[in-house]
Design a protein around this motif. Structure first.
Motif, PDB file in Angstrom:
ATOM      1  N   MET A 114       0.713  -0.957  -0.016  1.00 26.68           N
ATOM      2  CA  MET A 114      -0.079   0.008  -0.416  1.00 26.68           C
ATOM      3  C   MET A 114       0.592   0.651   0.020  1.00 26.68           C
ATOM      4  SD  MET A 114      -2.816  -1.392  -0.079  1.00 26.68           S
ATOM      5  CE  MET A 114      -3.836  -0.030   0.633  1.00 26.68           C
ATOM      6  N   VAL A 115       0.075   2.475  -0.849  1.00 24.89           N
ATOM      7  CA  VAL A 115       1.307   3.630  -0.772  1.00 24.89           C
ATOM      8  C   VAL A 115      -0.057   4.471  -0.554  1.00 24.89           C
ATOM      9  CG1 VAL A 115       2.477   2.803  -1.947  1.00 24.89           C
ATOM     10  CG2 VAL A 115       0.726   3.868  -2.904  1.00 24.89           C
ATOM     11  N   GLU A 116       0.061   5.570   0.752  1.00 27.18           N
ATOM     12  CA  GLU A 116      -0.467   7.219   0.611  1.00 27.18           C
ATOM     13  C   GLU A 116      -0.672   7.972  -0.337  1.00 27.18           C
ATOM     14  OE1 GLU A 116      -2.112   8.148   4.941  1.00 27.18           O
ATOM     15  OE2 GLU A 116      -0.199   9.843   4.400  1.00 27.18           O
ATOM     16  N   ILE A 117      -2.104   8.010  -0.817  1.00 25.26           N
ATOM     17  CA  ILE A 117      -1.896   9.366  -2.020  1.00 25.26           C
ATOM     18  C   ILE A 117      -2.743  10.112  -1.153  1.00 25.26           C
ATOM     19  CG2 ILE A 117      -1.408   7.577  -3.695  1.00 25.26           C
ATOM     20  CD1 ILE A 117      -4.453   8.389  -4.356  1.00 25.26           C
ATOM     21  N   ILE A 118      -2.698  11.628  -2.135  1.00 23.90           N
ATOM     22  CA  ILE A 118      -3.907  12.786  -1.349  1.00 23.90           C
ATOM     23  C   ILE A 118      -4.940  12.582  -2.483  1.00 23.90           C
ATOM     24  CG2 ILE A 118      -4.253  15.560  -1.159  1.00 23.90           C
ATOM     25  CD1 ILE A 118      -2.259  14.101   0.655  1.00 23.90           C
ATOM     26  N   LYS A 138      -1.380   4.232  -9.354  1.00 23.97           N
ATOM     27  CA  LYS A 138      -0.892   5.524 -10.136  1.00 23.97           C
ATOM     28  C   LYS A 138      -2.119   5.970 -10.862  1.00 23.97           C
ATOM     29  CE  LYS A 138       3.936   4.533 -11.031  1.00 23.97           C
ATOM     30  NZ  LYS A 138       4.100   3.511 -10.041  1.00 23.97           N
ATOM     31  N   ILE A 139      -2.936   4.440 -11.584  1.00 26.35           N
ATOM     32  CA  ILE A 139      -5.041   4.798 -11.671  1.00 26.35           C
ATOM     33  C   ILE A 139      -5.628   5.491 -11.327  1.00 26.35           C
ATOM     34  CG2 ILE A 139      -6.563   3.752 -12.831  1.00 26.35           C
ATOM     35  CD1 ILE A 139      -4.631   1.566 -13.395  1.00 26.35           C
ATOM     36  N   VAL A 140      -5.142   5.620  -9.663  1.00 26.04           N
ATOM     37  CA  VAL A 140      -5.742   6.407  -8.692  1.00 26.04           C
ATOM     38  C   VAL A 140      -5.779   7.853  -8.558  1.00 26.04           C
ATOM     39  CG1 VAL A 140      -6.894   6.564  -6.815  1.00 26.04           C
ATOM     40  CG2 VAL A 140      -6.632   4.393  -7.153  1.00 26.04           C
ATOM     41  N   LYS A 141      -4.409   7.672  -8.767  1.00 26.26           N
ATOM     42  CA  LYS A 141      -3.761   9.268  -9.224  1.00 26.26           C
ATOM     43  C   LYS A 141      -4.099  10.066 -10.105  1.00 26.26           C
ATOM     44  CE  LYS A 141       0.645   9.255  -6.601  1.00 26.26           C
ATOM     45  NZ  LYS A 141       1.856   8.853  -6.890  1.00 26.26           N
ATOM     46  N   LYS A 142      -4.825   9.310 -11.406  1.00 27.99           N
ATOM     47  CA  LYS A 142      -5.130   9.667 -12.718  1.00 27.99           C
ATOM     48  C   LYS A 142      -7.046   9.882 -12.535  1.00 27.99           C
ATOM     49  CE  LYS A 142      -1.610   7.600 -16.035  1.00 27.99           C
ATOM     50  NZ  LYS A 142      -1.522   6.902 -17.260  1.00 27.99           N
ATOM     51  N   GLU A 146      -8.446  14.144 -12.631  1.00 29.18           N
ATOM     52  CA  GLU A 146      -9.586  14.646 -13.532  1.00 29.18           C
ATOM     53  C   GLU A 146     -10.824  15.242 -12.910  1.00 29.18           C
ATOM     54  OE1 GLU A 146     -12.381  12.237 -16.938  1.00 29.18           O
ATOM     55  OE2 GLU A 146     -10.106  11.514 -16.380  1.00 29.18           O
ATOM     56  N   LEU A 147     -10.967  14.121 -11.429  1.00 35.74           N
ATOM     57  CA  LEU A 147     -11.989  15.247 -10.655  1.00 35.74           C
ATOM     58  C   LEU A 147     -11.742  16.235 -10.122  1.00 35.74           C
ATOM     59  CD1 LEU A 147     -12.630  11.273  -9.075  1.00 35.74           C
ATOM     60  CD2 LEU A 147     -14.314  12.250 -10.822  1.00 35.74           C
ATOM     61  N   TYR A 209     -34.972   0.654  -6.000  1.00 37.48           N
ATOM     62  CA  TYR A 209     -33.563   0.512  -6.260  1.00 37.48           C
ATOM     63  C   TYR A 209     -33.202   2.823  -5.735  1.00 37.48           C
ATOM     64  CZ  TYR A 209     -29.407   1.893  -8.689  1.00 37.48           C
ATOM     65  OH  TYR A 209     -28.401   2.792  -9.062  1.00 37.48           O
ATOM     66  N   ARG A 210     -32.764   2.850  -5.080  1.00 41.56           N
ATOM     67  CA  ARG A 210     -32.245   4.059  -4.768  1.00 41.56           C
ATOM     68  C   ARG A 210     -30.879   5.039  -5.311  1.00 41.56           C
ATOM     69  NH1 ARG A 210     -35.459   4.498   1.715  1.00 41.56           N
ATOM     70  NH2 ARG A 210     -37.022   3.750   0.661  1.00 41.56           N
ATOM     71  N   ASN A 211     -30.836   5.660  -4.853  1.00 41.84           N
ATOM     72  CA  ASN A 211     -29.253   6.662  -6.397  1.00 41.84           C
ATOM     73  C   ASN A 211     -28.870   7.388  -6.336  1.00 41.84           C
ATOM     74  OD1 ASN A 211     -26.585   6.493  -7.194  1.00 41.84           O
ATOM     75  ND2 ASN A 211     -27.644   6.833  -8.966  1.00 41.84           N
ATOM     76  N   GLN A 212     -27.684   8.277  -5.314  1.00 43.32           N
ATOM     77  CA  GLN A 212     -28.365   9.769  -5.336  1.00 43.32           C
ATOM     78  C   GLN A 212     -27.020  10.447  -6.588  1.00 43.32           C
ATOM     79  OE1 GLN A 212     -28.522  11.407  -1.507  1.00 43.32           O
ATOM     80  NE2 GLN A 212     -28.632   9.555  -1.015  1.00 43.32           N
ATOM     81  N   ILE A 213     -26.293   9.248  -6.585  1.00 42.79           N
ATOM     82  CA  ILE A 213     -24.853   9.632  -7.222  1.00 42.79           C
ATOM     83  C   ILE A 213     -24.952  10.063  -9.215  1.00 42.79           C
ATOM     84  CG2 ILE A 213     -22.505   8.328  -7.866  1.00 42.79           C
ATOM     85  CD1 ILE A 213     -23.238   9.302  -5.416  1.00 42.79           C
ATOM     86  N   PRO A 214     -24.358  10.719  -9.568  1.00 42.78           N
ATOM     87  CA  PRO A 214     -24.727  11.666 -11.236  1.00 42.78           C
ATOM     88  C   PRO A 214     -24.161  10.338 -11.699  1.00 42.78           C
ATOM     89  CG  PRO A 214     -23.970  13.335  -9.075  1.00 42.78           C
ATOM     90  CD  PRO A 214     -23.375  12.271  -9.155  1.00 42.78           C
ATOM     91  N   LEU A 215     -24.667  10.177 -12.973  1.00 40.07           N
ATOM     92  CA  LEU A 215     -23.951   8.950 -13.984  1.00 40.07           C
ATOM     93  C   LEU A 215     -22.407   9.558 -14.462  1.00 40.07           C
ATOM     94  CD1 LEU A 215     -27.294   7.741 -15.040  1.00 40.07           C
ATOM     95  CD2 LEU A 215     -26.113   6.557 -12.795  1.00 40.07           C
ATOM     96  N   LYS A 216     -22.637  11.019 -14.860  1.00 44.71           N
ATOM     97  CA  LYS A 216     -21.619  11.415 -15.638  1.00 44.71           C
ATOM     98  C   LYS A 216     -20.145  10.560 -14.233  1.00 44.71           C
ATOM     99  CE  LYS A 216     -23.307  14.574 -18.218  1.00 44.71           C
ATOM    100  NZ  LYS A 216     -23.800  16.312 -18.055  1.00 44.71           N
ATOM    101  N   LEU A 217     -20.177  11.237 -13.386  1.00 46.14           N
ATOM    102  CA  LEU A 217     -19.437  10.799 -11.486  1.00 46.14           C
ATOM    103  C   LEU A 217     -18.869   9.470 -12.245  1.00 46.14           C
ATOM    104  CD1 LEU A 217     -17.252  11.282  -9.827  1.00 46.14           C
ATOM    105  CD2 LEU A 217     -19.428  11.160  -8.035  1.00 46.14           C
ATOM    106  N   VAL A 218     -20.053   8.837 -12.104  1.00 48.00           N
ATOM    107  CA  VAL A 218     -19.488   6.782 -12.332  1.00 48.00           C
ATOM    108  C   VAL A 218     -19.438   6.460 -13.373  1.00 48.00           C
ATOM    109  CG1 VAL A 218     -20.638   4.782 -12.433  1.00 48.00           C
ATOM    110  CG2 VAL A 218     -22.009   5.965 -11.356  1.00 48.00           C
ATOM    111  N   ALA A 219     -19.135   7.015 -14.374  1.00 48.34           N
ATOM    112  CA  ALA A 219     -18.811   7.010 -15.448  1.00 48.34           C
ATOM    113  C   ALA A 219     -16.765   7.184 -15.956  1.00 48.34           C
ATOM    114  CB  ALA A 219     -19.506   8.280 -17.191  1.00 48.34           C
ATOM    115  N   ILE A 220     -16.878   8.585 -15.255  1.00 45.09           N
ATOM    116  CA  ILE A 220     -15.279   9.022 -14.683  1.00 45.09           C
ATOM    117  C   ILE A 220     -14.355   7.798 -14.031  1.00 45.09           C
ATOM    118  CG2 ILE A 220     -13.497  10.732 -14.066  1.00 45.09           C
ATOM    119  CD1 ILE A 220     -16.052  12.320 -14.383  1.00 45.09           C
ATOM    120  N   PHE A 221     -15.316   7.031 -13.323  1.00 47.54           N
ATOM    121  CA  PHE A 221     -14.547   6.100 -12.645  1.00 47.54           C
ATOM    122  C   PHE A 221     -14.415   4.517 -13.311  1.00 47.54           C
ATOM    123  CE2 PHE A 221     -15.452   8.349  -8.328  1.00 47.54           C
ATOM    124  CZ  PHE A 221     -14.584   7.507  -7.483  1.00 47.54           C
TER     125      PHE A 221
END
Length: 248
Positions: A114-118, A138-142, A146-147, A209-221
């Motif tokens: 494991m490593v710690e990132i901001i 490195k993928i999480v940093k990218k 973007e986010l 089904y319940r959801n509050q998360i924007p699907l555009k945010l999901v698409a970035i992940f």
């Protein structure tokens, strides 16, 4: 094309045809761990093997509790935008032995990688721990970078609920994917989870089904190889899990 190159391509094509397509996806997603396939077994870099397909018919509960590696592909993960009840649990079926081979067989072994990132330095500036296996850090940093350019998502991506946490899933004997440092829960206060909403742990409960998360945010992940728990019938909308083999 010279004869030698043609010969190599022919060998490659024959080799690929002998390996199930989903195994090829696994080899592509985890190249440093999965180095081959023979006799219905995945071959790992330490020369150990795991059975790919046990050829057993299973109901939904058995798929969750005792899947083989092939069962992880039983349902197709769809990136189609929707805000309605998913019909299946694509990605929720997981063979624990497989993930231990990829990320580590114990809390100590996983932690050593494991490593710690901001996380999102501009919008959130939160320290999180993620695995270095196959360059996931490195993928999480990218993904974070973007986010960080989407202030409209700030309220969803702040107060990260958890990344690395070696533990069992509540009410089960199965390890949580958080045990491997390749999973992230975003802001719990903006999320929905089937057990919270039905106030039960019954896999056969009737869910709304319940959801509050924007699907555009999901698409970035998803762009960075993370599947979304909101895409499950047994939804967990805060949950993102690195499973690029299911997005291929």
């Amino acid at each position: 094309m010279n004869r030698f190159l043609f010969f190599l391509l022919m060998i490659q094509n024959v080799f690929s045809q002998d390996i199930p397509s989903n195994v090829q996806k696994l080899m592509k997603a985890y190249p440093n761990q999965i180095v081959g396939y023979k006799d219905n077994k995945l071959i790992f870099s330490d020369k150990s093997t795991l059975v790919y397909d046990d050829f057993k018919k299973k109901n939904n509960q058995e798929l969750i509790e005792n899947p083989d590696i092939e069962d992880q592909f039983r349902f197709v993960y769809s990136k189609i935008d929707k805000n309605s009840m998913p019909k299946e649990d694509a990605g929720r079926i997981r063979n624990e032995a497989f993930f231990k081979k990829i990320y580590g067989n114990s809390q100590t072994e996983v932690a050593s990688k494991m490593v710690e990132i901001i996380w999102c330095p501009k919008l959130v500036n939160q320290k999180i721990k993620v695995t270095t296996v196959n360059g996931i850090d490195k993928i999480v940093k990218k993904l974070s970078a973007e986010l960080d350019n989407h202030p409209e998502f700030q309220k969803y991506i702040q107060n990260i609920g958890g990344t690395f946490n070696w533990r069992k899933i509540s009410g089960t004997n199965r390890l949580s994917m958080h045990s491997f440092g390749m999973t992230m829960d975003i802001n719990v206060k903006k999320s929905n989870y089937w057990q919270w909403d039905c106030q039960c742990q019954n896999e056969n409960a009737t869910l709304s089904y319940r959801n509050q998360i924007p699907l555009k945010l999901v698409a970035i992940f998803e762009k960075y190889g993370f599947i979304w728990g909101g895409n499950w019938k047994h939804y967990d909308t805060m949950h993102f899990e690195y499973r690029p083999e299911l997005l291929d």
